[in-house]
Design a protein around this motif. Structure first.
Motif, PDB file in Angstrom:
ATOM      1  N   HIS A  34       0.836  -1.210   0.000  1.00 43.48           N
ATOM      2  CA  HIS A  34       0.000   0.000   0.000  1.00 43.48           C
ATOM      3  C   HIS A  34       0.873   1.263   0.000  1.00 43.48           C
ATOM      4  CE1 HIS A  34      -3.359   2.643   0.790  1.00 43.48           C
ATOM      5  NE2 HIS A  34      -2.739   3.107   1.854  1.00 43.48           N
ATOM      6  N   PHE A  35       1.943   1.220   0.740  1.00 46.46           N
ATOM      7  CA  PHE A  35       2.827   2.387   0.819  1.00 46.46           C
ATOM      8  C   PHE A  35       3.710   2.547  -0.415  1.00 46.46           C
ATOM      9  CE2 PHE A  35       2.684   1.714   5.640  1.00 46.46           C
ATOM     10  CZ  PHE A  35       1.632   2.597   5.780  1.00 46.46           C
ATOM     11  N   ARG A  36       4.209   1.456  -0.937  1.00 46.84           N
ATOM     12  CA  ARG A  36       5.218   1.534  -2.006  1.00 46.84           C
ATOM     13  C   ARG A  36       4.704   1.213  -3.399  1.00 46.84           C
ATOM     14  NH1 ARG A  36      10.619   1.984  -1.042  1.00 46.84           N
ATOM     15  NH2 ARG A  36      10.978   0.679  -2.830  1.00 46.84           N
ATOM     16  N   ASP A  37       3.635   0.448  -3.491  1.00 47.39           N
ATOM     17  CA  ASP A  37       3.184  -0.046  -4.792  1.00 47.39           C
ATOM     18  C   ASP A  37       1.723   0.312  -5.038  1.00 47.39           C
ATOM     19  OD1 ASP A  37       5.708  -1.491  -5.059  1.00 47.39           O
ATOM     20  OD2 ASP A  37       4.882  -2.832  -3.540  1.00 47.39           O
ATOM     21  N   ALA A  38       1.312   1.475  -4.578  1.00 50.23           N
ATOM     22  CA  ALA A  38      -0.097   1.873  -4.614  1.00 50.23           C
ATOM     23  C   ALA A  38      -0.629   2.086  -6.024  1.00 50.23           C
ATOM     24  CB  ALA A  38      -0.306   3.131  -3.774  1.00 50.23           C
ATOM     25  N   ASN A  39       0.246   2.036  -7.003  1.00 45.73           N
ATOM     26  CA  ASN A  39      -0.203   2.263  -8.383  1.00 45.73           C
ATOM     27  C   ASN A  39      -0.419   0.964  -9.161  1.00 45.73           C
ATOM     28  OD1 ASN A  39       2.482   1.612  -8.346  1.00 45.73           O
ATOM     29  ND2 ASN A  39       3.077   3.072  -9.924  1.00 45.73           N
ATOM     30  N   LYS A  40      -0.256  -0.188  -8.490  1.00 42.73           N
ATOM     31  CA  LYS A  40      -0.431  -1.451  -9.221  1.00 42.73           C
ATOM     32  C   LYS A  40      -0.959  -2.546  -8.302  1.00 42.73           C
ATOM     33  CE  LYS A  40       4.472  -2.187  -8.669  1.00 42.73           C
ATOM     34  NZ  LYS A  40       5.406  -1.215  -9.043  1.00 42.73           N
ATOM     35  N   GLN A  41      -1.670  -3.477  -8.905  1.00 46.25           N
ATOM     36  CA  GLN A  41      -2.152  -4.633  -8.167  1.00 46.25           C
ATOM     37  C   GLN A  41      -0.985  -5.596  -7.990  1.00 46.25           C
ATOM     38  OE1 GLN A  41      -5.868  -6.347  -9.376  1.00 46.25           O
ATOM     39  NE2 GLN A  41      -5.299  -8.369  -8.619  1.00 46.25           N
ATOM     40  N   VAL A  42      -0.888  -6.173  -6.784  1.00 47.72           N
ATOM     41  CA  VAL A  42       0.201  -7.097  -6.488  1.00 47.72           C
ATOM     42  C   VAL A  42      -0.395  -8.372  -5.902  1.00 47.72           C
ATOM     43  CG1 VAL A  42       2.346  -7.437  -5.211  1.00 47.72           C
ATOM     44  CG2 VAL A  42       1.724  -5.133  -5.955  1.00 47.72           C
ATOM     45  N   SER A  43      -0.019  -9.511  -6.485  1.00 48.14           N
ATOM     46  CA  SER A  43      -0.418 -10.814  -5.957  1.00 48.14           C
ATOM     47  C   SER A  43       0.801 -11.462  -5.334  1.00 48.14           C
ATOM     48  CB  SER A  43      -0.951 -11.709  -7.079  1.00 48.14           C
ATOM     49  OG  SER A  43      -2.096 -11.133  -7.651  1.00 48.14           O
ATOM     50  N   CYS A  44       0.620 -12.042  -4.166  1.00 49.15           N
ATOM     51  CA  CYS A  44       1.732 -12.612  -3.410  1.00 49.15           C
ATOM     52  C   CYS A  44       1.571 -14.132  -3.339  1.00 49.15           C
ATOM     53  CB  CYS A  44       1.765 -12.000  -2.020  1.00 49.15           C
ATOM     54  SG  CYS A  44       1.762 -10.194  -2.058  1.00 49.15           S
ATOM     55  N   PRO A  45       2.316 -14.870  -4.162  1.00 51.08           N
ATOM     56  CA  PRO A  45       2.164 -16.324  -4.225  1.00 51.08           C
ATOM     57  C   PRO A  45       2.725 -17.034  -2.996  1.00 51.08           C
ATOM     58  CG  PRO A  45       3.969 -15.626  -5.626  1.00 51.08           C
ATOM     59  CD  PRO A  45       3.335 -14.380  -5.091  1.00 51.08           C
ATOM     60  N   ILE A  46       2.190 -18.212  -2.732  1.00 57.51           N
ATOM     61  CA  ILE A  46       2.694 -19.046  -1.640  1.00 57.51           C
ATOM     62  C   ILE A  46       3.956 -19.747  -2.112  1.00 57.51           C
ATOM     63  CG2 ILE A  46       2.235 -21.103  -0.230  1.00 57.51           C
ATOM     64  CD1 ILE A  46      -0.725 -20.377  -0.321  1.00 57.51           C
ATOM     65  N   GLY A  47       5.029 -19.567  -1.360  1.00 59.15           N
ATOM     66  CA  GLY A  47       6.243 -20.340  -1.539  1.00 59.15           C
ATOM     67  C   GLY A  47       7.019 -20.205  -2.828  1.00 59.15           C
ATOM     68  N   LYS A  48       6.700 -19.306  -3.703  1.00 58.18           N
ATOM     69  CA  LYS A  48       7.449 -19.160  -4.950  1.00 58.18           C
ATOM     70  C   LYS A  48       8.601 -18.195  -4.747  1.00 58.18           C
ATOM     71  CE  LYS A  48       4.186 -20.858  -7.924  1.00 58.18           C
ATOM     72  NZ  LYS A  48       3.645 -21.095  -9.100  1.00 58.18           N
ATOM     73  N   ARG A  49       9.591 -18.256  -5.640  1.00 53.72           N
ATOM     74  CA  ARG A  49      10.676 -17.272  -5.601  1.00 53.72           C
ATOM     75  C   ARG A  49      10.077 -15.891  -5.774  1.00 53.72           C
ATOM     76  NH1 ARG A  49      15.950 -17.594  -8.465  1.00 53.72           N
ATOM     77  NH2 ARG A  49      16.509 -16.457  -6.619  1.00 53.72           N
ATOM     78  N   LYS A  50      10.611 -14.978  -5.033  1.00 51.58           N
ATOM     79  CA  LYS A  50      10.048 -13.637  -5.027  1.00 51.58           C
ATOM     80  C   LYS A  50      11.009 -12.651  -5.666  1.00 51.58           C
ATOM     81  CE  LYS A  50       7.379 -14.540  -0.838  1.00 51.58           C
ATOM     82  NZ  LYS A  50       7.218 -15.903  -0.935  1.00 51.58           N
ATOM     83  N   GLY A  51      10.463 -11.668  -6.331  1.00 50.25           N
ATOM     84  CA  GLY A  51      11.268 -10.618  -6.922  1.00 50.25           C
ATOM     85  C   GLY A  51      11.585  -9.534  -5.897  1.00 50.25           C
ATOM     86  N   LYS A  52      12.148  -8.437  -6.366  1.00 48.30           N
ATOM     87  CA  LYS A  52      12.574  -7.354  -5.483  1.00 48.30           C
ATOM     88  C   LYS A  52      11.412  -6.737  -4.714  1.00 48.30           C
ATOM     89  CE  LYS A  52      16.671  -5.994  -8.042  1.00 48.30           C
ATOM     90  NZ  LYS A  52      17.345  -4.951  -8.796  1.00 48.30           N
ATOM     91  N   ILE A  53      10.284  -6.547  -5.373  1.00 48.43           N
ATOM     92  CA  ILE A  53       9.129  -5.925  -4.716  1.00 48.43           C
ATOM     93  C   ILE A  53       8.648  -6.807  -3.561  1.00 48.43           C
ATOM     94  CG2 ILE A  53       6.684  -5.331  -5.023  1.00 48.43           C
ATOM     95  CD1 ILE A  53       7.415  -4.410  -7.872  1.00 48.43           C
ATOM     96  N   GLU A  54       8.531  -8.103  -3.814  1.00 52.82           N
ATOM     97  CA  GLU A  54       8.073  -9.030  -2.779  1.00 52.82           C
ATOM     98  C   GLU A  54       9.102  -9.185  -1.666  1.00 52.82           C
ATOM     99  OE1 GLU A  54       4.854 -10.789  -2.559  1.00 52.82           O
ATOM    100  OE2 GLU A  54       4.724  -8.936  -3.676  1.00 52.82           O
TER     101      GLU A  54
END
Length: 185
Positions: free
Chosen positions: A93-113
């Motif tokens: 909400h603070f950093r990515d308020a301009n895009k929808q973000v889905s947070c997968p279970i247990g997958k490799r995560k990128g910089k945002i995640e």
């Protein structure tokens, strides 16, 4: 000024979490475990517990000034994970308020995640209080047992794994860095 207006200035999730906690609590004494659901609500974010198959949570930004942001948290996950996800989505909400973000279970995560995960850990287990709890539970002033980690995890309302990682990667590494700097002199 709202915290959300300055949050993108932080490139360190630890510093951002500390700044948010100062902004949120002001001069009030922080009670543990911290309530990330109340924080979402206080920030004007609608959240719901939903059944997701492969997601921890999702952040849907407000589309206009008249709209509100929405967070979905996986009801099928343990409460400690739901709390962590709530803190994680607060970061979006603070950093990515301009895009929808889905947070997968247990997958490799990128910089945002990765940033949001570190923010959540720092928000729910502030380093100064974590150090105090670890020092209270140390054996012979050195080691900490797995049972103690369980007690500390319960104190912060997080999973054993999240607490263990935070201790190992935040406190232990800092102590190793201080030790290596002192031995070079």
């Amino acid at each position: 000024m709202l915290f959300k207006d300055t949050a993108r200035e932080y490139d360190d999730p630890e510093m951002m979490a500390q700044a948010y906690l100062r902004s949120y609590f002001g001069n009030e004494k922080v009670e543990y475990p911290i309530n990330p659901f109340k924080m979402l609500k206080d920030e004007g974010i609608l959240f719901s517990l939903s059944s997701f198959n492969k997601l921890e949570g999702v952040y849907v930004p407000a589309e206009s000034d008249e709209d509100i942001a929405v967070v979905g948290i996986n009801i099928n996950r343990p409460i400690t994970r739901q709390r962590f996800t709530a803190a994680h989505e607060l970061c979006h909400h603070f950093r990515d308020a301009n895009k929808q973000v889905s947070c997968p279970i247990g997958k490799r995560k990128g910089k945002i995640e990765d940033f949001a995960e570190k923010f959540a850990a720092a928000l729910l287990m502030p380093l100064s209080e974590l150090r105090a709890q670890v020092n209270k539970h140390r054996n012979n002033g050195k080691d900490i047992s797995f049972d103690a980690v369980l007690e500390i995890a319960d104190y912060f309302g997080v999973s054993f794994e999240a607490c263990l990682f935070r201790i190992a990667y935040s406190i232990s590494l800092q102590q190793m860095k201080r030790w290596s700097h002192s031995t070079r002199r």
